[in-house]
Structures are given as C-alpha cells and as structure tokens.
Motif scaffolding. Structure first.
Motif, short mmCIF file in Angstrom:
data_model
loop_
_atom_site.label_atom_id
_atom_site.label_comp_id
_atom_site.label_asym_id
_atom_site.label_seq_id
_atom_site.Cartn_x
_atom_site.Cartn_y
_atom_site.Cartn_z
N PRO A 87 -20.72 0.62 7.19
CA PRO A 87 -19.32 0.10 6.55
C PRO A 87 -18.31 0.86 7.05
CG PRO A 87 -20.56 1.84 4.93
CD PRO A 87 -21.65 1.62 6.27
N PRO A 88 -17.26 0.29 7.17
CA PRO A 88 -15.96 0.90 7.63
C PRO A 88 -15.70 2.38 7.15
CG PRO A 88 -15.50 -1.24 6.37
CD PRO A 88 -16.78 -1.05 6.66
N VAL A 89 -14.79 2.96 7.69
CA VAL A 89 -14.54 4.34 7.24
C VAL A 89 -13.68 4.02 5.89
CG1 VAL A 89 -13.07 6.67 7.56
CG2 VAL A 89 -14.87 5.58 9.08
N ILE A 90 -12.56 3.11 6.18
CA ILE A 90 -11.59 2.98 5.32
C ILE A 90 -11.47 1.30 5.21
CG2 ILE A 90 -9.17 2.89 4.51
CD1 ILE A 90 -8.91 5.64 5.90
N ARG A 91 -11.79 0.57 4.08
CA ARG A 91 -11.76 -0.83 3.80
C ARG A 91 -10.24 -1.14 3.99
NH1 ARG A 91 -16.05 0.74 1.03
NH2 ARG A 91 -17.97 0.08 1.55
N ARG A 92 -9.97 -2.57 3.94
CA ARG A 92 -8.73 -3.12 3.99
C ARG A 92 -8.10 -2.89 2.75
NH1 ARG A 92 -7.84 -8.95 6.55
NH2 ARG A 92 -8.82 -7.71 8.32
N THR A 93 -8.84 -3.19 1.70
CA THR A 93 -8.55 -3.02 0.30
C THR A 93 -8.08 -1.57 -0.17
OG1 THR A 93 -10.88 -2.88 -0.25
CG2 THR A 93 -9.75 -5.01 -0.51
N GLU A 94 -9.06 -0.63 0.37
CA GLU A 94 -8.58 0.78 0.17
C GLU A 94 -7.00 1.18 0.93
OE1 GLU A 94 -11.94 2.94 1.50
OE2 GLU A 94 -12.97 2.35 -0.21
N PHE A 95 -6.91 0.77 2.14
CA PHE A 95 -5.72 0.94 2.86
C PHE A 95 -4.50 0.32 1.93
CE2 PHE A 95 -2.32 -0.26 5.88
CZ PHE A 95 -2.27 0.91 6.65
N VAL A 96 -4.73 -0.90 1.78
CA VAL A 96 -3.65 -1.32 0.77
C VAL A 96 -3.28 -0.70 -0.74
CG1 VAL A 96 -2.95 -3.69 -0.52
CG2 VAL A 96 -4.06 -3.91 1.63
N ALA A 97 -4.28 -0.16 -1.20
CA ALA A 97 -3.97 0.46 -2.36
C ALA A 97 -3.49 1.88 -2.14
CB ALA A 97 -5.46 0.79 -3.09
N PHE A 98 -3.94 2.64 -0.78
CA PHE A 98 -3.11 3.67 -0.46
C PHE A 98 -1.68 3.50 -0.28
CE2 PHE A 98 -7.38 5.39 1.25
CZ PHE A 98 -7.65 6.06 -0.07
N ALA A 99 -1.33 2.53 0.37
CA ALA A 99 -0.09 2.05 0.99
C ALA A 99 0.90 1.85 -0.42
CB ALA A 99 -0.02 0.80 1.67
N ILE A 100 0.32 1.04 -1.24
CA ILE A 100 1.11 0.72 -2.70
C ILE A 100 1.31 1.93 -3.37
CG2 ILE A 100 0.83 -0.45 -4.81
CD1 ILE A 100 -0.61 -2.78 -3.48
N ALA A 101 0.16 3.06 -3.33
CA ALA A 101 0.42 4.10 -4.07
C ALA A 101 1.50 4.82 -3.57
CB ALA A 101 -0.93 5.10 -4.34
N GLY A 102 1.52 5.32 -2.16
CA GLY A 102 2.52 5.95 -1.37
C GLY A 102 3.83 5.38 -1.52
N LEU A 103 3.85 4.18 -1.61
CA LEU A 103 5.33 3.55 -1.95
C LEU A 103 5.65 3.75 -3.27
CD1 LEU A 103 4.78 -0.09 -0.17
CD2 LEU A 103 6.25 2.02 0.62
#
Length: 370
Positions: A27-43
C-alpha cells in the motif's frame, strides 16, 4: 510470449493478481484520502488560530475565565458542602481572589511608580556604572579592526524610554475585557455543575458519557492542584527573594519579593525578567557592581533550585510535562495572547495532555520489530 515472474497468476486467485512478494501489493505510505484529511485539518487549525488572534479581545478573557474558574471550582464545591449557596460562594471566591491580587499589585505599584518618575536620573546613574565596560568594548573594536571587520561596535548608549507607555498599554487589558472576565468567571463558577451535566448529557452513548465525565473530573482536579501547588511554590520564591533583597540591602524588598512571586507564574520568561530587574535595581542602588549583582545572583540560585528540584518533584509526579512542550506552548500562547497567554500556557497544556490521554486509542500502532 515470455511471462515475467511478477505477472504469474496465483493458483486459485483472480486473473491478473500479482504474486505476494511483488511491489504491486504494497500500500502507499500516504493515501490520497489521508492527504486530503491532513490538508483539511491543517486549514482548520490555521483558521482557528487566526480567529483566536484577531478576536483576542473576546476569547482571551473568556478562556481566562474558564481556566481560572475550573481551578477555583473545588473551592466553590467546598463552600457548597458547608451549606453556602454556590452563587454566593462564587462571588465570595472572586472577591477574595481580587483582594489578594489588589494587595500584591499595591506592593508592586508603589516602587514602580517611584522609579518610573526617576527614569532619566536612574538612566544616567546606570550609564555611569557601566563605564567599566568601556575597556572591553574598546578591545573588541580593536580586534575587529585587526581582522578587517567593520568599524566596530558603537559606543554604549542606554535605550530610550519611549517603549514604556506602549508596553503598559499592551500589558493592561481594557475595562471591557476586565468586566467580561469577572462576569464570566462568576457565572462560570456558579453554574459549573449545570454546565458539566449538560455537556455530559449531550452524548447519547453511555461510554461516551462516562469518558466525558472522567475527562471533566480529571481536568478540574489537575487544574485545581496545579493552581494550589504553583501558588504555594511562588509564594515561597517571593518570600525567599524578599529575604535576599533585605539581606543584601536592596530598596523595597517587600515589593521586589511580591514582583518575584507574580512573575514566577509565567514559566521561563518570568524568572528571567525578574533577574534582569534585580540587576538593574542593584546597579543603580549600590556603588559597586559586585554589590549590585549580589541579589540577582542569589535569586538566580533560588530559581535554579526551584525550577530543577522543587517544582519537578512536586508537579512532575502528577503530570509529566515535557520541557520542549512547555517551551513551545509558552512561545505559542505568548505570541498569540501576550502575557496572559503565557500564564495560560501551562494550564492549557495540561488540558491538552488530559484530552490526548482519554481520546486517543490505547492500542496505537507500534514501531515494527527489527
């Protein structure tokens, strides 16, 4: 046609499935959904910080009232168990705390007003005392000239005092903020039981209610213990500083001791500021530099013992506060809300640690074995 090893089919498997040992099944280290969740949490975090910074005139007194009210809530409960109505107990507690703070401010204000009226005279005296550093500065300029540096350091000059008025305006909250703080504090202490019950009953699940009850109880107990313990420690530091100032002949030792106890509520910054104040007062009050630095050096020893032995031994057993976390919390809240934010940094860090302990799962993933 030649078939590569990674393209061979697994017996009984679906068509086109790779072998288990191939890289395609990792599996990838960071999935696209996880990246989107991190970005939304950061914003979201950036937006919250921006709102707290812009609307500090509202959020600072309210958060200050919530934190101080949670610290003083055990005292209101104690009075309530002695048949004192909680609303009356809240008023009595706030009046008592205000009286103590007013007494301490009176001890500090008298020498501050006297010294502020003599700032030009005291500045000239301090400049005369610091002429002893003219020779080291001259040697430094000669060394810079030998190595081909700049023309050297400019002659020593005391900073101007135009910063005094803006600093006092920054440190002093407005009357509206004071009023909002006191009204919110009284209402919060008086209605804390009802607020806690309403917050617990917000959740329909029994486990969520129990978890919320444990979190609120632990926050109340730890913040109350923190306030009591830190107050006793800081009173001891203030008494020791006052005794040192009296023994060394410093002017107004009672006011300096009260100032030391007050500034010690702000971690790291408070003791450093008090040390600098004692250095300046000592250099002005005594004819020699050695006599002027005696009280500051003794106070440095007191704060070293308090910071490295007394406070960690008492508070560290209850809540292990990482030194780096304390420093970062202090820097962040001081930048966000100024001196009051510095005072709130440790209580808010304690609240964050309690929330982390209860809300994060205990079966967190561990590092792989080597």
């Amino acid at each position: 046609m030649r078939v590569l090893p990674s393209e061979r089919l697994i017996p009984g498997g679906g068509e086109g499935e790779p072998l288990p040992g191939s890289h395609a099944d990792l599996p990838p280290v960071i999935r696209r959904t996880e990246f989107v969740a991190f970005a939304i949490a950061g914003l979201l975090l950036i937006a919250v910080v921006a709102v707290l910074y812009v609307a500090r005139a509202f959020f600072l007194p309210v958060v200050m009232a919530f934190v101080v009210g949670t610290m003083l809530s055990p005292a209101a409960t104690f009075l309530e168990n002695r048949k004192v109505p909680r609303g009356l107990g809240a008023v009595l507690i706030v009046i008592a705390v205000t009286a103590v703070v007013t007494f301490v401010v009176a001890l500090i204000a008298s020498p501050v007003m006297e010294w502020s009226s003599r700032l030009p005279e005291l500045g000239a005296q301090l400049k005369d005392k610091l002429h002893v550093f003219d020779r080291p500065l001259m040697l430094w300029r000669e060394l810079q000239a030998m190595v081909g540096g700049s023309e050297g350091l400019p002659s020593f000059q005391l900073p101007k005092f135009e910063w005094v008025q803006p600093t006092l305006e920054f440190l002093s909250p407005t009357f509206t903020e004071f009023l909002l703080f006191f009204v919110t504090l009284i209402l919060f202490i008086a209605s804390w039981r009802d607020l806690r019950r309403a917050l617990i009953m917000t959740f329909s699940d029994r486990d969520a209610r129990l978890r919320t009850l444990r979190i609120l109880n632990e926050i109340e107990v730890h913040l109350g213990s923190y306030l009591l313990t830190v107050t006793v420690i800081n009173i001891g530091v203030g008494i020791a500083a006052g005794l040192v100032c009296a023994l060394t002949g410093m002017p107004n030792p009672a006011g300096l001791g009260a100032l030391a106890a007050t500034l010690n509520f702000i971690p790291i910054i408070g003791p450093i500021a008090m040390f600098a104040i004692l250095v300046v007062v000592g250099l002005v009050a005594f004819p020699t530099i050695g006599g002027g630095l005696a009280a500051a050096i003794a106070f440095g020893g007191i704060t070293f013992l308090e910071g490295h032995f007394v406070t960690p031994t008492i508070i560290g057993r209850r809540l292990a506060l990482n030194a780096l976390a304390v420093l970062l919390a202090l820097a962040f809240w001081t930048w966000l809300w100024g001196p009051m934010g510095a005072f709130l940094s440790s209580p808010l860090l304690i609240v964050g640690l309690i929330l982390k302990e209860h809300l994060l799962p205990e079966d967190a993933p561990q590092l792989p074995q080597e």
